[in-house]
Design a protein around this motif. Sequence first.
Motif, mmCIF file in Angstrom:
data_model
loop_
_atom_site.group_PDB
_atom_site.id
_atom_site.type_symbol
_atom_site.label_atom_id
_atom_site.label_comp_id
_atom_site.label_asym_id
_atom_site.label_seq_id
_atom_site.Cartn_x
_atom_site.Cartn_y
_atom_site.Cartn_z
ATOM 1 N N TRP A 176 0.005 -1.091 -0.425
ATOM 2 C CA TRP A 176 0.122 0.226 0.044
ATOM 3 C C TRP A 176 0.674 1.226 0.131
ATOM 4 N N ILE A 177 0.826 2.221 -0.930
ATOM 5 C CA ILE A 177 1.464 3.254 -1.247
ATOM 6 C C ILE A 177 0.698 4.247 -1.387
ATOM 7 N N GLY A 178 0.516 4.889 -0.632
ATOM 8 C CA GLY A 178 -0.538 6.253 -0.899
ATOM 9 C C GLY A 178 0.480 7.590 -2.053
ATOM 10 N N ALA A 179 -0.942 8.302 -2.516
ATOM 11 C CA ALA A 179 -0.259 9.563 -2.844
ATOM 12 C C ALA A 179 1.198 10.021 -3.218
ATOM 13 N N SER A 180 1.304 10.193 -1.190
ATOM 14 C CA SER A 180 2.270 11.640 -1.176
ATOM 15 C C SER A 180 3.376 10.817 -0.599
ATOM 16 N N ASP A 181 3.457 9.707 -1.148
ATOM 17 C CA ASP A 181 4.390 8.308 0.422
ATOM 18 C C ASP A 181 5.815 8.832 -1.765
ATOM 19 N N GLY A 182 6.129 9.101 -2.215
ATOM 20 C CA GLY A 182 6.515 9.457 -3.250
ATOM 21 C C GLY A 182 8.317 8.647 -2.706
ATOM 22 N N VAL A 183 8.401 9.324 -1.303
ATOM 23 C CA VAL A 183 9.543 8.337 -0.251
ATOM 24 C C VAL A 183 9.720 6.936 -0.377
ATOM 25 N N GLN A 184 8.122 6.050 -0.244
ATOM 26 C CA GLN A 184 8.423 5.144 0.713
ATOM 27 C C GLN A 184 7.723 4.181 -1.006
ATOM 28 N N PHE A 185 7.893 5.131 -2.159
ATOM 29 C CA PHE A 185 7.858 4.241 -3.581
ATOM 30 C C PHE A 185 9.090 4.113 -4.143
ATOM 31 N N ALA A 186 9.705 4.667 -3.796
ATOM 32 C CA ALA A 186 11.850 5.062 -4.043
ATOM 33 C C ALA A 186 12.363 3.698 -3.251
ATOM 34 N N GLN A 187 11.909 3.307 -1.732
ATOM 35 C CA GLN A 187 12.643 2.505 -1.285
ATOM 36 C C GLN A 187 11.702 1.163 -1.620
ATOM 37 N N VAL A 188 10.171 0.996 -1.716
ATOM 38 C CA VAL A 188 10.545 -0.512 -2.098
ATOM 39 C C VAL A 188 10.153 -1.157 -3.492
ATOM 40 N N MET A 189 10.818 -0.010 -4.321
ATOM 41 C CA MET A 189 11.253 -0.048 -5.768
ATOM 42 C C MET A 189 12.437 -1.107 -5.432
ATOM 43 N N ASN A 190 13.717 0.350 -4.651
ATOM 44 C CA ASN A 190 14.845 -0.760 -4.368
ATOM 45 C C ASN A 190 15.327 -1.826 -3.667
ATOM 46 N N ASP A 191 13.844 -2.005 -2.927
ATOM 47 C CA ASP A 191 14.056 -3.316 -2.131
ATOM 48 C C ASP A 191 13.667 -4.340 -2.359
ATOM 49 N N LEU A 192 12.674 -4.613 -3.201
ATOM 50 C CA LEU A 192 11.993 -5.362 -4.162
ATOM 51 C C LEU A 192 13.392 -5.780 -5.230
ATOM 52 N N VAL A 193 13.828 -4.971 -5.943
ATOM 53 C CA VAL A 193 14.728 -5.207 -6.533
ATOM 54 C C VAL A 193 15.506 -6.026 -6.289
ATOM 55 N N ASP A 194 16.323 -5.427 -5.548
ATOM 56 C CA ASP A 194 17.308 -6.241 -4.490
ATOM 57 C C ASP A 194 16.951 -7.409 -3.935
ATOM 58 N N GLN A 195 15.832 -8.367 -3.806
ATOM 59 C CA GLN A 195 14.776 -9.162 -3.498
ATOM 60 C C GLN A 195 15.041 -9.672 -4.134
ATOM 61 N N ILE A 196 14.853 -9.497 -5.844
ATOM 62 C CA ILE A 196 14.307 -10.859 -7.226
ATOM 63 C C ILE A 196 16.415 -10.615 -7.333
ATOM 64 N N LYS A 197 16.904 -9.611 -7.096
ATOM 65 C CA LYS A 197 18.429 -9.818 -7.133
ATOM 66 C C LYS A 197 18.765 -11.538 -6.739
ATOM 67 N N THR A 198 18.182 -10.908 -5.506
ATOM 68 C CA THR A 198 18.676 -12.020 -4.176
ATOM 69 C C THR A 198 18.179 -13.928 -5.162
ATOM 70 N N LEU A 199 16.808 -13.827 -5.409
ATOM 71 C CA LEU A 199 15.910 -14.407 -6.077
ATOM 72 C C LEU A 199 16.916 -15.415 -6.827
ATOM 73 N N GLY A 200 16.964 -14.730 -7.964
ATOM 74 C CA GLY A 200 17.463 -14.558 -9.735
ATOM 75 C C GLY A 200 16.401 -14.596 -10.438
ATOM 76 N N PRO A 201 17.066 -15.408 -11.285
ATOM 77 C CA PRO A 201 16.274 -15.191 -12.689
ATOM 78 C C PRO A 201 14.588 -16.630 -12.769
ATOM 79 N N ASN A 202 13.875 -16.097 -13.111
ATOM 80 C CA ASN A 202 12.819 -17.025 -13.044
ATOM 81 C C ASN A 202 13.138 -18.039 -14.010
ATOM 82 N N GLN A 203 12.467 -19.172 -13.804
ATOM 83 C CA GLN A 203 12.764 -20.260 -14.445
ATOM 84 C C GLN A 203 11.776 -20.595 -16.171
ATOM 85 N N ALA A 204 10.709 -18.988 -15.831
ATOM 86 C CA ALA A 204 9.967 -19.545 -17.238
ATOM 87 C C ALA A 204 10.897 -18.450 -18.308
#
Length: 140
Positions: free
Chosen positions: A106-134
């Motif tokens: 949940w990211i509210g309209a005024s949460d630009g900072v949270q949006f950037a943090q979530v994107m950074n965190d998500l990309v880091d997490q997915i990099k840790t998981l590696g590419p998907n099998q499909a």
Amino acid sequence: MSEFDPVIIAFVCNWCTYTAADLAGTSRLTYPPNVRLIRVMCTGMVDPQYVLKAFLEGADGVLVSGCHPGDCHYINGNFKARRRIKLLKEILPRFGFEPQRLRLTWIGASDGVQFAQVMNDLVDQIKTLGPNQAKLEMVI
Ligand code: FES
């Protein structure tokens, strides 16, 4: 060997998270360019098939993000999304995908900072998981 560069599909609500993304941009906050935003009117309209299709066509991660509980412009769309994401996380392993590849926020309209943090965190997490099998199977 080149570094894994994940592709992340983000279904974002027009009223909240998309506006937060816009705010992050106008505030010159940085986040990785791996995220492809798909603007939807409400997270309640994100059909589970959209998420599965994104994974099956090679997305390494999927984000669904919308208004905070109680703030949905269509009353209860985000609650429907929450139930669907919970069920999707249960069935994703049957398709060979780790449930951690799917995230609901949940990211509210005024949460630009949270949006950037979530994107950074998500990309880091997915990099840790590696590419998907499909995606790997499509390359082969
Ligand atoms: S309008 Fe934003 S989640 Fe429903």
